[in-house]
Design a protein around this motif. Structure first.
Motif, PDB file in Angstrom:
ATOM      1  N   LYS A 189       0.787  -1.218   0.000  1.00  0.00           N
ATOM      2  CA  LYS A 189       0.009   0.084  -0.023  1.00  0.00           C
ATOM      3  C   LYS A 189       0.698   1.250   0.019  1.00  0.00           C
ATOM      4  N   PRO A 190       0.933   1.950  -1.058  1.00  0.00           N
ATOM      5  CA  PRO A 190       1.809   3.267  -1.089  1.00  0.00           C
ATOM      6  C   PRO A 190       1.216   4.175  -0.033  1.00  0.00           C
ATOM      7  N   GLN A 191       2.527   4.823   0.293  1.00  0.00           N
ATOM      8  CA  GLN A 191       2.305   6.042   1.264  1.00  0.00           C
ATOM      9  C   GLN A 191       1.657   7.369   0.655  1.00  0.00           C
ATOM     10  N   GLY A 192       0.902   7.932   1.350  1.00  0.00           N
ATOM     11  CA  GLY A 192       0.201   9.232   0.591  1.00  0.00           C
ATOM     12  C   GLY A 192      -1.500   9.066   0.727  1.00  0.00           C
ATOM     13  N   TRP A 193      -2.013   9.832   0.159  1.00  0.00           N
ATOM     14  CA  TRP A 193      -3.258  10.239   0.372  1.00  0.00           C
ATOM     15  C   TRP A 193      -4.153   8.995  -0.514  1.00  0.00           C
ATOM     16  N   TYR A 194      -5.348   8.820   0.043  1.00  0.00           N
ATOM     17  CA  TYR A 194      -6.245   7.857  -0.786  1.00  0.00           C
ATOM     18  C   TYR A 194      -7.591   8.166  -0.366  1.00  0.00           C
ATOM     19  N   ALA A 195      -8.487   7.752  -1.459  1.00  0.00           N
ATOM     20  CA  ALA A 195      -9.734   8.067  -1.287  1.00  0.00           C
ATOM     21  C   ALA A 195     -10.605   6.968  -1.956  1.00  0.00           C
ATOM     22  N   GLY A 196     -11.953   6.759  -1.443  1.00  0.00           N
ATOM     23  CA  GLY A 196     -12.557   5.942  -2.149  1.00  0.00           C
ATOM     24  C   GLY A 196     -14.014   5.502  -1.557  1.00  0.00           C
ATOM     25  N   GLY A 197     -14.657   4.554  -1.661  1.00  0.00           N
ATOM     26  CA  GLY A 197     -16.080   4.426  -1.210  1.00  0.00           C
ATOM     27  C   GLY A 197     -16.186   3.063  -0.541  1.00  0.00           C
ATOM     28  N   HIS A 198     -17.256   2.972   0.334  1.00  0.00           N
ATOM     29  CA  HIS A 198     -17.620   1.693   1.113  1.00  0.00           C
ATOM     30  C   HIS A 198     -19.016   1.590   0.979  1.00  0.00           C
ATOM     31  N   ALA A 210     -27.635  -1.528  14.864  1.00  0.00           N
ATOM     32  CA  ALA A 210     -28.298  -0.590  15.839  1.00  0.00           C
ATOM     33  C   ALA A 210     -29.866  -0.871  15.873  1.00  0.00           C
ATOM     34  N   GLN A 211     -30.464   0.140  16.753  1.00  0.00           N
ATOM     35  CA  GLN A 211     -31.936   0.055  16.514  1.00  0.00           C
ATOM     36  C   GLN A 211     -32.431   1.243  16.040  1.00  0.00           C
ATOM     37  N   PRO A 212     -32.959   1.289  14.699  1.00  0.00           N
ATOM     38  CA  PRO A 212     -33.295   0.115  13.828  1.00  0.00           C
ATOM     39  C   PRO A 212     -31.676  -0.145  12.979  1.00  0.00           C
ATOM     40  N   ALA A 213     -31.548  -1.399  12.670  1.00  0.00           N
ATOM     41  CA  ALA A 213     -30.499  -1.767  11.873  1.00  0.00           C
ATOM     42  C   ALA A 213     -30.407  -1.119  10.472  1.00  0.00           C
ATOM     43  N   SER A 214     -29.411  -0.680  10.112  1.00  0.00           N
ATOM     44  CA  SER A 214     -29.488   0.107   8.689  1.00  0.00           C
ATOM     45  C   SER A 214     -28.227  -0.227   7.787  1.00  0.00           C
ATOM     46  N   GLU A 215     -28.201  -0.023   6.818  1.00  0.00           N
ATOM     47  CA  GLU A 215     -27.008  -0.090   5.929  1.00  0.00           C
ATOM     48  C   GLU A 215     -27.112   0.986   4.741  1.00  0.00           C
ATOM     49  N   GLY A 216     -25.721   1.195   4.198  1.00  0.00           N
ATOM     50  CA  GLY A 216     -25.817   2.199   3.084  1.00  0.00           C
ATOM     51  C   GLY A 216     -24.492   2.516   2.614  1.00  0.00           C
ATOM     52  N   PRO A 217     -24.214   3.206   1.564  1.00  0.00           N
ATOM     53  CA  PRO A 217     -23.031   3.505   0.979  1.00  0.00           C
ATOM     54  C   PRO A 217     -22.522   4.844   1.778  1.00  0.00           C
ATOM     55  N   GLY A 218     -21.013   4.846   1.498  1.00  0.00           N
ATOM     56  CA  GLY A 218     -20.367   6.049   2.096  1.00  0.00           C
ATOM     57  C   GLY A 218     -19.047   6.361   1.151  1.00  0.00           C
ATOM     58  N   ILE A 219     -18.485   7.348   1.893  1.00  0.00           N
ATOM     59  CA  ILE A 219     -17.049   7.654   1.155  1.00  0.00           C
ATOM     60  C   ILE A 219     -16.080   7.649   2.274  1.00  0.00           C
ATOM     61  N   ASN A 220     -14.819   7.772   1.880  1.00  0.00           N
ATOM     62  CA  ASN A 220     -13.836   7.862   2.709  1.00  0.00           C
ATOM     63  C   ASN A 220     -12.572   8.356   2.158  1.00  0.00           C
ATOM     64  N   LEU A 221     -11.755   9.210   3.086  1.00  0.00           N
ATOM     65  CA  LEU A 221     -10.479   9.683   2.599  1.00  0.00           C
ATOM     66  C   LEU A 221      -9.381   9.366   4.119  1.00  0.00           C
ATOM     67  N   GLY A 222      -8.308   9.483   3.425  1.00  0.00           N
ATOM     68  CA  GLY A 222      -7.368   9.237   4.305  1.00  0.00           C
ATOM     69  C   GLY A 222      -5.752   9.517   4.130  1.00  0.00           C
ATOM     70  N   TYR A 223      -4.921   9.234   4.790  1.00  0.00           N
ATOM     71  CA  TYR A 223      -3.486   9.305   4.551  1.00  0.00           C
ATOM     72  C   TYR A 223      -2.659   8.356   5.045  1.00  0.00           C
ATOM     73  N   GLN A 224      -1.944   7.568   4.246  1.00  0.00           N
ATOM     74  CA  GLN A 224      -1.207   6.477   4.844  1.00  0.00           C
ATOM     75  C   GLN A 224      -0.005   7.000   4.830  1.00  0.00           C
TER      76      GLN A 224
END
Length: 138
Positions: A23-32, A38-52
């Motif tokens: 995994k390269p050093q630097g910034w990364y972005a993506g989706g999940h 939880a009450q109520p249980a739920s699910e859905g898409p999201g985004i992520n951003l980070g620095y390795q």
């Protein structure tokens, strides 16, 4: 139970051989795609951003818009080296579904020089959350 079966299936896919890249050093972005027990249980898409960073340490932020509301978090991360690696994260999360201190464990795999697939299980303020994440390093 269906939720946990999908985690086991995804982990099995990640353990298959992948490209020989770190995994390269630097910034990364993506989706999940995430699900929260939880009450109520739920699910859905999201985004992520980070620095390795060098040596495995990094910072990761994520935001999820699920079927009931929104939640997100900011985490310190540590990824072990290798084509298949372990992910450890700890930080804080907040939103409709969960709030408070958060931590998680996961497994990831390199799909090439800049593409990674990760699966993690987390505890966000006492609620169980799982993510299947695809990210691109730049």
């Amino acid at each position: 139970m269906k939720f946990y079966k999908s985690i086991v299936l995804s982990a099995s896919i990640l353990l298959m051989p992948t490209a020989v890249m770190a995994k390269p050093q630097g910034w990364y972005a993506g989706g999940h795609y995430g699900a929260i027990d939880a009450q109520p249980a739920s699910e859905g898409p999201g985004i992520n951003l980070g620095y390795q960073g060098d040596g495995g340490w990094g910072v990761h932020g994520e935001f999820t818009r699920d079927t009931v509301g929104t939640f997100g978090g900011v985490f310190a991360t540590y990824r072990t080296s290798g084509d298949i690696y372990l992910l450890f994260k700890g930080g804080a999360a907040g939103g409709r579904s969960a709030s408070g201190l958060a931590g998680g464990l996961g497994v990831g795999g390199n799909l090439g020089s800049a593409l990674n697939l990760e699966l993690d299980a987390n505890s966000y303020g006492g609620s169980g959350v799982a993510h299947l994440r695809l990210s691109y390093s730049f």
